[in-house]
Design an enzyme around this catalytic site. Structure first.
Site, PDB file in Angstrom:
ATOM      1  N   TYR A 141     -20.628   1.544  18.121  1.00  0.00           N
ATOM      2  CA  TYR A 141     -20.574   0.151  17.842  1.00  0.00           C
ATOM      3  C   TYR A 141     -20.621  -0.585  19.215  1.00  0.00           C
ATOM      4  O   TYR A 141     -21.693  -1.146  19.538  1.00  0.00           O
ATOM      5  CB  TYR A 141     -19.463  -0.597  16.948  1.00  0.00           C
ATOM      6  CG  TYR A 141     -19.319  -1.914  16.677  1.00  0.00           C
ATOM      7  CD1 TYR A 141     -20.604  -2.490  15.828  1.00  0.00           C
ATOM      8  CD2 TYR A 141     -18.763  -2.928  17.531  1.00  0.00           C
ATOM      9  CE1 TYR A 141     -20.642  -3.806  15.354  1.00  0.00           C
ATOM     10  CE2 TYR A 141     -19.091  -4.368  17.219  1.00  0.00           C
ATOM     11  CZ  TYR A 141     -19.671  -4.771  16.120  1.00  0.00           C
ATOM     12  OH  TYR A 141     -19.971  -6.000  16.129  1.00  0.00           O
ATOM     13  N   VAL A 185      -9.203  -7.993   9.952  1.00  0.00           N
ATOM     14  CA  VAL A 185      -7.706  -8.269  10.010  1.00  0.00           C
ATOM     15  C   VAL A 185      -7.455  -9.704   9.040  1.00  0.00           C
ATOM     16  O   VAL A 185      -6.390  -9.735   8.117  1.00  0.00           O
ATOM     17  CB  VAL A 185      -7.186  -8.449  11.199  1.00  0.00           C
ATOM     18  CG1 VAL A 185      -7.797  -9.540  12.144  1.00  0.00           C
ATOM     19  CG2 VAL A 185      -5.691  -8.526  11.459  1.00  0.00           C
ATOM     20  N   VAL A 186      -7.956 -10.645   9.338  1.00  0.00           N
ATOM     21  CA  VAL A 186      -7.700 -12.006   8.596  1.00  0.00           C
ATOM     22  C   VAL A 186      -7.793 -11.755   7.145  1.00  0.00           C
ATOM     23  O   VAL A 186      -6.757 -11.951   6.345  1.00  0.00           O
ATOM     24  CB  VAL A 186      -8.291 -13.073   9.247  1.00  0.00           C
ATOM     25  CG1 VAL A 186      -8.189 -14.364   8.390  1.00  0.00           C
ATOM     26  CG2 VAL A 186      -8.097 -13.336  10.967  1.00  0.00           C
ATOM     27  N   GLY A 205       1.712  -4.487  16.783  1.00  0.00           N
ATOM     28  CA  GLY A 205       1.405  -5.742  16.332  1.00  0.00           C
ATOM     29  C   GLY A 205       1.301  -6.445  17.611  1.00  0.00           C
ATOM     30  O   GLY A 205       0.976  -7.680  17.405  1.00  0.00           O
ATOM     31  N   THR A 208      -3.269  -8.693  21.122  1.00  0.00           N
ATOM     32  CA  THR A 208      -3.945 -10.085  20.671  1.00  0.00           C
ATOM     33  C   THR A 208      -5.261 -10.248  20.374  1.00  0.00           C
ATOM     34  O   THR A 208      -6.128  -9.460  20.624  1.00  0.00           O
ATOM     35  CB  THR A 208      -3.482 -10.890  22.121  1.00  0.00           C
ATOM     36  OG1 THR A 208      -4.541 -10.641  22.918  1.00  0.00           O
ATOM     37  CG2 THR A 208      -1.982 -10.750  22.338  1.00  0.00           C
ATOM     38  N   PRO A 272      -8.253  -2.276  21.822  1.00  0.00           N
ATOM     39  CA  PRO A 272      -8.122  -3.410  22.907  1.00  0.00           C
ATOM     40  C   PRO A 272      -6.864  -3.896  22.977  1.00  0.00           C
ATOM     41  O   PRO A 272      -6.627  -4.509  21.709  1.00  0.00           O
ATOM     42  CB  PRO A 272      -9.385  -4.364  23.278  1.00  0.00           C
ATOM     43  CG  PRO A 272     -10.504  -3.623  22.417  1.00  0.00           C
ATOM     44  CD  PRO A 272      -9.838  -2.522  21.441  1.00  0.00           C
TER      45      PRO A 272
END
Length: 310
Positions: A141, A185-186, A205, A208, A272
């Site tokens: 990607y 994720v959302v 977690g 960011t 990342p």
């Protein structure tokens, strides 16, 4: 004046919202999409729809604007389909560039914040070259996105094609898939919270991200399409406000009134640790900045999912 606009990936999350906005402006829209990632898409009668992989698409028609959106943007999905992912961002980009060149059209490419990899400068400006693993599990990607950008700039320099590149940062909103390998994720967190399931967080977690609501992305893209004098430019389209993924999970649990618990999964390879956009250039040259706060955008998205999941 009516414009003829070709959009690859127009049935996807970003593409469907952009198509709606362009139709409201009265433009003539053609969509090419193989529907491999589309879920919440209704084929409208006022749109020419061609079901085909972008890397296999050819046409003799001429367009005023060519927009290349087709991609597999979910990490689980592109890791599962690495060849298809690489081809849509290489051969697919070439096919769309050739259509734009023969049409003398304006070319808009939706790249990705993934081109920065694990950036050492946060918020990250467009001038940052990127720090990526060229043979890693995500390379299908991020490296194909980087190749697309290189090819696009080659067309701009050699053929004087009017090209514009945008790098979106974690766009979310109604219509974003939540299921299986496609879920990001959302949407995944909202779905899990509304279902009362464990909210699954990769790693600890503390990584960011900076999230952008879909209407803000559409506004920026519309400016990128219509504004003159942006030939060969690259723009970050995102937010400079970081939030930890664990904080996002807790915020969504709170906003949904869910009793879900956090479940930690092994970290993703090459994920990342931090990501946020330096949007100084977009503010200065596009006159654009995000208007929807994260909490407001999450509420809108949650309400949409409540309707879908009835």
């Amino acid at each position: 004046m009516l414009m003829k606009i070709l959009i690859s990936g127009g049935a996807g999350f970003l593409g469907s919202h952009l198509t709606e906005a362009l139709l409201e402006k009265g433009e003539e829209i053609t969509i090419v999409d193989d529907l491999s990632t589309a879920k919440y898409f209704n084929i409208r009668k006022d749109v020419e729809f061609i079901k085909k992989k972008v890397e296999e698409f050819e046409t003799e028609k001429k367009y005023d604007v060519v927009i290349h959106l087709a991609a597999r943007p979910s990490p689980e999905d592109y890791i599962e389909h690495p060849v298809d992912t690489a081809l849509s961002n290489s051969l697919g980009t070439y096919k769309m560039l050739e259509i734009a060149r023969k049409s003398n059209a304006r070319f808009i490419y939706t790249s990705s914040s993934e081109v920065y990899g694990s950036a050492s400068i946060i918020p990250t400006p467009e001038t940052y070259w990127g720090y990526v693993n060229p043979i890693g599990i995500r390379s299908c990607y991020d490296e194909s996105k980087r190749f697309s950008e290189a090819l696009i700039m080659a067309y701009h320099r050699q053929y004087k094609l009017d090209t514009r590149i945008q790098r979106p940062f974690n766009v979310y909103g109604p219509g974003l898939r939540e299921d299986g390998t496609y879920g990001r994720v959302v949407s995944r967190f909202i779905y899990q919270a509304l279902k009362g399931e464990d909210v699954t967080v990769f790693g600890d977690g503390n990584q960011t991200r900076a999230f952008l609501y879909i209407s803000d992305w559409v506004d920026a893209t519309i400016k990128l399409i219509y504004k003159d004098g942006l030939e060969g430019e690259v723009f970050n389209i995102g937010s400079d406000k970081e939030i930890k993924i664990i904080e996002l999970a807790n915020m969504i649990i709170k906003l949904t009134g869910s009793k879900s618990r956090i479940k930690y999964l092994p970290p993703r390879p090459d994920d990342p640790p931090r990501r946020a956009a330096d949007i100084t250039k977009a503010k200065e040259k596009l006159g654009w900045y995000p208007k929807i706060s994260l909490e407001e955008g999450l509420k809108l998205t949650i309400n949409w999912f409540k309707g879908v999941l009835k």
